[in-house]
Design a protein around this motif. Structure first.
Motif, PDB file in Angstrom:
ATOM      1  N   MET A   1     -87.472 -14.717 -56.797  1.00 46.54           N
ATOM      2  CA  MET A   1     -86.085 -14.739 -56.414  1.00 46.54           C
ATOM      3  C   MET A   1     -85.962 -14.160 -55.017  1.00 46.54           C
ATOM      4  SD  MET A   1     -82.979 -13.190 -58.585  1.00 46.54           S
ATOM      5  CE  MET A   1     -81.338 -13.379 -58.033  1.00 46.54           C
ATOM      6  N   ALA A   2     -85.156 -14.775 -54.199  1.00 47.92           N
ATOM      7  CA  ALA A   2     -84.989 -14.333 -52.816  1.00 47.92           C
ATOM      8  C   ALA A   2     -84.155 -13.052 -52.768  1.00 47.92           C
ATOM      9  CB  ALA A   2     -84.309 -15.419 -52.001  1.00 47.92           C
ATOM     10  N   ILE A   3     -84.423 -12.264 -51.765  1.00 43.77           N
ATOM     11  CA  ILE A   3     -83.688 -11.016 -51.578  1.00 43.77           C
ATOM     12  C   ILE A   3     -82.369 -11.339 -50.887  1.00 43.77           C
ATOM     13  CG2 ILE A   3     -83.705  -8.771 -50.438  1.00 43.77           C
ATOM     14  CD1 ILE A   3     -86.748  -8.822 -50.663  1.00 43.77           C
ATOM     15  N   GLN A   4     -81.280 -10.759 -51.390  1.00 45.06           N
ATOM     16  CA  GLN A   4     -79.963 -10.996 -50.804  1.00 45.06           C
ATOM     17  C   GLN A   4     -79.661  -9.954 -49.742  1.00 45.06           C
ATOM     18  OE1 GLN A   4     -77.073 -10.879 -53.935  1.00 45.06           O
ATOM     19  NE2 GLN A   4     -77.333 -13.046 -54.418  1.00 45.06           N
ATOM     20  N   THR A   5     -79.036 -10.417 -48.685  1.00 46.59           N
ATOM     21  CA  THR A   5     -78.552  -9.482 -47.678  1.00 46.59           C
ATOM     22  C   THR A   5     -77.224  -8.919 -48.177  1.00 46.59           C
ATOM     23  OG1 THR A   5     -77.332 -11.180 -46.475  1.00 46.59           O
ATOM     24  CG2 THR A   5     -79.645 -10.841 -45.845  1.00 46.59           C
ATOM     25  N   PRO A   6     -76.797  -7.790 -47.634  1.00 43.94           N
ATOM     26  CA  PRO A   6     -75.503  -7.244 -48.063  1.00 43.94           C
ATOM     27  C   PRO A   6     -74.353  -8.238 -47.848  1.00 43.94           C
ATOM     28  CG  PRO A   6     -76.711  -5.582 -46.857  1.00 43.94           C
ATOM     29  CD  PRO A   6     -77.492  -6.854 -46.743  1.00 43.94           C
ATOM     30  N   ARG A   7     -74.437  -9.019 -46.802  1.00 41.80           N
ATOM     31  CA  ARG A   7     -73.394 -10.013 -46.517  1.00 41.80           C
ATOM     32  C   ARG A   7     -73.372 -11.098 -47.613  1.00 41.80           C
ATOM     33  NH1 ARG A   7     -73.025 -12.884 -40.662  1.00 41.80           N
ATOM     34  NH2 ARG A   7     -70.764 -13.056 -40.651  1.00 41.80           N
ATOM     35  N   GLN A   8     -74.541 -11.548 -48.011  1.00 37.24           N
ATOM     36  CA  GLN A   8     -74.623 -12.554 -49.073  1.00 37.24           C
ATOM     37  C   GLN A   8     -74.114 -11.995 -50.395  1.00 37.24           C
ATOM     38  OE1 GLN A   8     -78.803 -13.385 -48.838  1.00 37.24           O
ATOM     39  NE2 GLN A   8     -78.461 -15.404 -47.903  1.00 37.24           N
ATOM     40  N   ARG A   9     -74.479 -10.742 -50.672  1.00 38.46           N
ATOM     41  CA  ARG A   9     -74.058 -10.117 -51.916  1.00 38.46           C
ATOM     42  C   ARG A   9     -72.532 -10.030 -51.993  1.00 38.46           C
ATOM     43  NH1 ARG A   9     -76.868  -5.778 -51.463  1.00 38.46           N
ATOM     44  NH2 ARG A   9     -78.713  -6.665 -52.427  1.00 38.46           N
ATOM     45  N   LEU A  10     -71.893  -9.633 -50.893  1.00 42.89           N
ATOM     46  CA  LEU A  10     -70.434  -9.557 -50.861  1.00 42.89           C
ATOM     47  C   LEU A  10     -69.816 -10.943 -51.041  1.00 42.89           C
ATOM     48  CD1 LEU A  10     -69.842  -6.967 -47.997  1.00 42.89           C
ATOM     49  CD2 LEU A  10     -69.442  -6.652 -50.435  1.00 42.89           C
ATOM     50  N   ALA A  11     -70.404 -11.936 -50.405  1.00 40.60           N
ATOM     51  CA  ALA A  11     -69.889 -13.300 -50.533  1.00 40.60           C
ATOM     52  C   ALA A  11     -70.027 -13.782 -51.976  1.00 40.60           C
ATOM     53  CB  ALA A  11     -70.631 -14.231 -49.584  1.00 40.60           C
ATOM     54  N   ASN A  12     -71.143 -13.461 -52.624  1.00 45.13           N
ATOM     55  CA  ASN A  12     -71.344 -13.859 -54.021  1.00 45.13           C
ATOM     56  C   ASN A  12     -70.362 -13.159 -54.950  1.00 45.13           C
ATOM     57  OD1 ASN A  12     -73.393 -15.632 -53.463  1.00 45.13           O
ATOM     58  ND2 ASN A  12     -75.023 -14.148 -53.863  1.00 45.13           N
ATOM     59  N   GLU A  13     -70.105 -11.890 -54.725  1.00 46.03           N
ATOM     60  CA  GLU A  13     -69.143 -11.161 -55.551  1.00 46.03           C
ATOM     61  C   GLU A  13     -67.735 -11.719 -55.363  1.00 46.03           C
ATOM     62  OE1 GLU A  13     -69.545  -7.049 -54.536  1.00 46.03           O
ATOM     63  OE2 GLU A  13     -71.517  -6.871 -55.468  1.00 46.03           O
ATOM     64  N   LYS A  14     -67.389 -12.057 -54.128  1.00 43.02           N
ATOM     65  CA  LYS A  14     -66.076 -12.627 -53.842  1.00 43.02           C
ATOM     66  C   LYS A  14     -65.924 -13.975 -54.545  1.00 43.02           C
ATOM     67  CE  LYS A  14     -63.162 -13.946 -49.942  1.00 43.02           C
ATOM     68  NZ  LYS A  14     -63.108 -14.088 -48.474  1.00 43.02           N
ATOM     69  N   TRP A  15     -66.977 -14.793 -54.477  1.00 40.57           N
ATOM     70  CA  TRP A  15     -66.941 -16.103 -55.124  1.00 40.57           C
ATOM     71  C   TRP A  15     -66.833 -15.949 -56.641  1.00 40.57           C
ATOM     72  CZ3 TRP A  15     -70.008 -18.454 -58.753  1.00 40.57           C
ATOM     73  CH2 TRP A  15     -69.754 -19.807 -58.982  1.00 40.57           C
ATOM     74  N   ALA A  16     -67.560 -14.978 -57.207  1.00 41.10           N
ATOM     75  CA  ALA A  16     -67.530 -14.758 -58.657  1.00 41.10           C
ATOM     76  C   ALA A  16     -66.130 -14.327 -59.102  1.00 41.10           C
ATOM     77  CB  ALA A  16     -68.561 -13.711 -59.049  1.00 41.10           C
ATOM     78  N   LYS A  17     -65.468 -13.494 -58.341  1.00 39.00           N
ATOM     79  CA  LYS A  17     -64.109 -13.059 -58.696  1.00 39.00           C
ATOM     80  C   LYS A  17     -63.140 -14.234 -58.652  1.00 39.00           C
ATOM     81  CE  LYS A  17     -64.457  -8.246 -57.293  1.00 39.00           C
ATOM     82  NZ  LYS A  17     -63.992  -7.213 -56.343  1.00 39.00           N
ATOM     83  N   ARG A  18     -63.252 -15.065 -57.607  1.00 42.09           N
ATOM     84  CA  ARG A  18     -62.378 -16.240 -57.509  1.00 42.09           C
ATOM     85  C   ARG A  18     -62.640 -17.205 -58.656  1.00 42.09           C
ATOM     86  NH1 ARG A  18     -63.104 -19.259 -52.073  1.00 42.09           N
ATOM     87  NH2 ARG A  18     -65.118 -18.419 -52.577  1.00 42.09           N
ATOM     88  N   ASN A  19     -63.911 -17.415 -58.952  1.00 40.86           N
ATOM     89  CA  ASN A  19     -64.284 -18.339 -60.025  1.00 40.86           C
ATOM     90  C   ASN A  19     -63.819 -17.804 -61.377  1.00 40.86           C
ATOM     91  OD1 ASN A  19     -65.516 -20.763 -60.806  1.00 40.86           O
ATOM     92  ND2 ASN A  19     -67.277 -19.628 -61.572  1.00 40.86           N
ATOM     93  N   GLU A  20     -63.894 -16.502 -61.581  1.00 34.85           N
ATOM     94  CA  GLU A  20     -63.452 -15.892 -62.836  1.00 34.85           C
ATOM     95  C   GLU A  20     -61.953 -16.082 -63.025  1.00 34.85           C
ATOM     96  OE1 GLU A  20     -63.043 -11.399 -64.115  1.00 34.85           O
ATOM     97  OE2 GLU A  20     -65.150 -12.007 -64.029  1.00 34.85           O
ATOM     98  N   LYS A  21     -61.180 -15.978 -61.948  1.00 33.60           N
ATOM     99  CA  LYS A  21     -59.733 -16.203 -62.048  1.00 33.60           C
ATOM    100  C   LYS A  21     -59.447 -17.656 -62.395  1.00 33.60           C
ATOM    101  CE  LYS A  21     -58.224 -12.592 -58.876  1.00 33.60           C
ATOM    102  NZ  LYS A  21     -57.614 -12.324 -57.576  1.00 33.60           N
ATOM    103  N   LYS A  22     -60.227 -18.556 -61.814  1.00 34.41           N
ATOM    104  CA  LYS A  22     -60.001 -19.978 -62.023  1.00 34.41           C
ATOM    105  C   LYS A  22     -60.442 -20.416 -63.425  1.00 34.41           C
ATOM    106  CE  LYS A  22     -62.611 -22.680 -59.632  1.00 34.41           C
ATOM    107  NZ  LYS A  22     -63.245 -23.504 -58.620  1.00 34.41           N
ATOM    108  N   VAL A  23     -61.607 -19.993 -63.860  1.00 34.16           N
ATOM    109  CA  VAL A  23     -62.191 -20.435 -65.125  1.00 34.16           C
ATOM    110  C   VAL A  23     -61.835 -19.498 -66.267  1.00 34.16           C
ATOM    111  CG1 VAL A  23     -64.362 -20.933 -66.291  1.00 34.16           C
ATOM    112  CG2 VAL A  23     -64.085 -21.545 -63.900  1.00 34.16           C
ATOM    113  N   GLY A  24     -61.758 -18.236 -65.996  1.00 36.25           N
ATOM    114  CA  GLY A  24     -61.514 -17.251 -67.041  1.00 36.25           C
ATOM    115  C   GLY A  24     -62.788 -16.486 -67.345  1.00 36.25           C
ATOM    116  N   LYS A  25     -62.640 -15.347 -67.954  1.00 43.69           N
ATOM    117  CA  LYS A  25     -63.803 -14.528 -68.281  1.00 43.69           C
ATOM    118  C   LYS A  25     -64.592 -15.177 -69.402  1.00 43.69           C
ATOM    119  CE  LYS A  25     -62.123 -10.054 -66.834  1.00 43.69           C
ATOM    120  NZ  LYS A  25     -61.928  -8.664 -67.185  1.00 43.69           N
TER     121      LYS A  25
END
Length: 64
Positions: free
Chosen positions: A1-25
């Protein structure tokens, strides 16, 4: 698995929060909850009644 940069990690967390609102928990399964039978109890009783009753009728017809 590739190592994530802090910038990528923040982008992934932001995307996960948006996706969770759209799809639901996601629903979590309770491990202590018993598994439900795919066929209901009345149907099981009806099938057993038919099988045993048919067997008894067959035995009676063979004896008479």
């Amino acid at each position: 698995m590739a190592i994530q940069t802090p910038r990528q990690r923040l982008a992934n967390e932001k995307w996960a929060k948006r996706n969770e609102k759209k799809v639901g928990k996601p629903k979590t399964k309770a491990k202590d909850q018993p598994s439900k039978s795919p066929i209901s109890k009345p149907w099981v009783i009806a099938l057993v009644f038919l099988l045993i009753g048919g067997g008894i009728l067959e035995l009676v017809s063979l004896l008479l």
